[in-house]
Motif scaffolding. Sequence first.
Motif, PDB file in Angstrom:
ATOM      1  N   CYS A 159      -5.412 -10.050  -7.908  1.00  0.00           N
ATOM      2  CA  CYS A 159      -5.016  -9.851  -6.512  1.00  0.00           C
ATOM      3  C   CYS A 159      -3.758 -10.633  -6.167  1.00  0.00           C
ATOM      4  O   CYS A 159      -3.351 -10.683  -5.010  1.00  0.00           O
ATOM      5  N   TRP A 172       0.932  -1.732  -4.984  1.00  0.00           N
ATOM      6  CA  TRP A 172       0.622  -3.028  -4.371  1.00  0.00           C
ATOM      7  C   TRP A 172       0.792  -2.987  -2.861  1.00  0.00           C
ATOM      8  O   TRP A 172       1.817  -2.518  -2.355  1.00  0.00           O
ATOM      9  N   GLU A 173      -0.191  -3.498  -2.139  1.00  0.00           N
ATOM     10  CA  GLU A 173      -0.051  -3.659  -0.696  1.00  0.00           C
ATOM     11  C   GLU A 173      -0.502  -5.075  -0.368  1.00  0.00           C
ATOM     12  O   GLU A 173      -1.678  -5.409  -0.464  1.00  0.00           O
ATOM     13  N   ALA A 174       0.443  -5.927  -0.003  1.00  0.00           N
ATOM     14  CA  ALA A 174       0.154  -7.339   0.256  1.00  0.00           C
ATOM     15  C   ALA A 174      -0.592  -7.506   1.567  1.00  0.00           C
ATOM     16  O   ALA A 174      -0.256  -6.881   2.572  1.00  0.00           O
ATOM     17  N   LYS A 175      -1.602  -8.365   1.544  1.00  0.00           N
ATOM     18  CA  LYS A 175      -2.324  -8.734   2.758  1.00  0.00           C
ATOM     19  C   LYS A 175      -1.784 -10.056   3.308  1.00  0.00           C
ATOM     20  O   LYS A 175      -1.685 -10.240   4.503  1.00  0.00           O
ATOM     21  N   GLU A 229       2.440 -13.046  -3.317  1.00  0.00           N
ATOM     22  CA  GLU A 229       1.677 -12.188  -2.420  1.00  0.00           C
ATOM     23  C   GLU A 229       0.267 -12.065  -2.960  1.00  0.00           C
ATOM     24  O   GLU A 229       0.060 -12.127  -4.177  1.00  0.00           O
ATOM     25  N   LYS A 257      -3.308  -9.529  -2.300  1.00  0.00           N
ATOM     26  CA  LYS A 257      -3.682  -8.274  -1.659  1.00  0.00           C
ATOM     27  C   LYS A 257      -5.117  -8.241  -1.151  1.00  0.00           C
ATOM     28  O   LYS A 257      -5.605  -7.185  -0.766  1.00  0.00           O
ATOM     29  N   ASP A 258      -5.789  -9.384  -1.131  1.00  0.00           N
ATOM     30  CA  ASP A 258      -7.162  -9.424  -0.654  1.00  0.00           C
ATOM     31  C   ASP A 258      -7.446 -10.792  -0.046  1.00  0.00           C
ATOM     32  O   ASP A 258      -6.660 -11.720  -0.196  1.00  0.00           O
TER      33      ASP A 258
END
Length: 168
Positions: A81, A31-34, A47, A49-50
């Motif tokens: 997401c 996971w990489e949170a935006k 969170e 991610k998009d």
Amino acid sequence: MGGAHEHGDKDFTGDGFPDEVEPYSVKPDAWEAKYSGSCHCGAVTFEVKDDPVASVCCHCTTCQIVHGATSQRAVLFKKDCVRFPKEAIEHLAFYQTHDKVRSARLAVICLANMWLAFPALFKFGEGAKEPESFQVKNHIFYSQRMLDLERKPGVKFWSEAQDKSEEM
């Protein structure tokens, strides 16, 4: 109450939200949170991610009554997401406008695997403005509006539901 939200806030996924059902069991390393945000008291954090797939402003009478405002803005994300930490899930609840009932189900509008959130819940950083992807692209149920709005290029106004009613 019914109207715009008669079907939009029904639980189409069943009564519970078990941990093994995505997106609530996403592994941290995947996971990489935006963007991130929380409720007012901070008990529910999340969170995404998009970018949102849609950003709307709803003018229906249900939103006017529930939110005590002339309209309600919302951003929609694909459910896969979105991530809630396990400690936040116990604080989530859902208010069903057509039944006037608060239930222990997750605070998610579940239509076509989408999650609806209010832009004001997001934190964009000190002094940062809302990203372009969060800007309203469609005004829905505009026939029920309380105020006329200035028309901006690229923004559509729908008499009722988006793409299911006439454009005004």
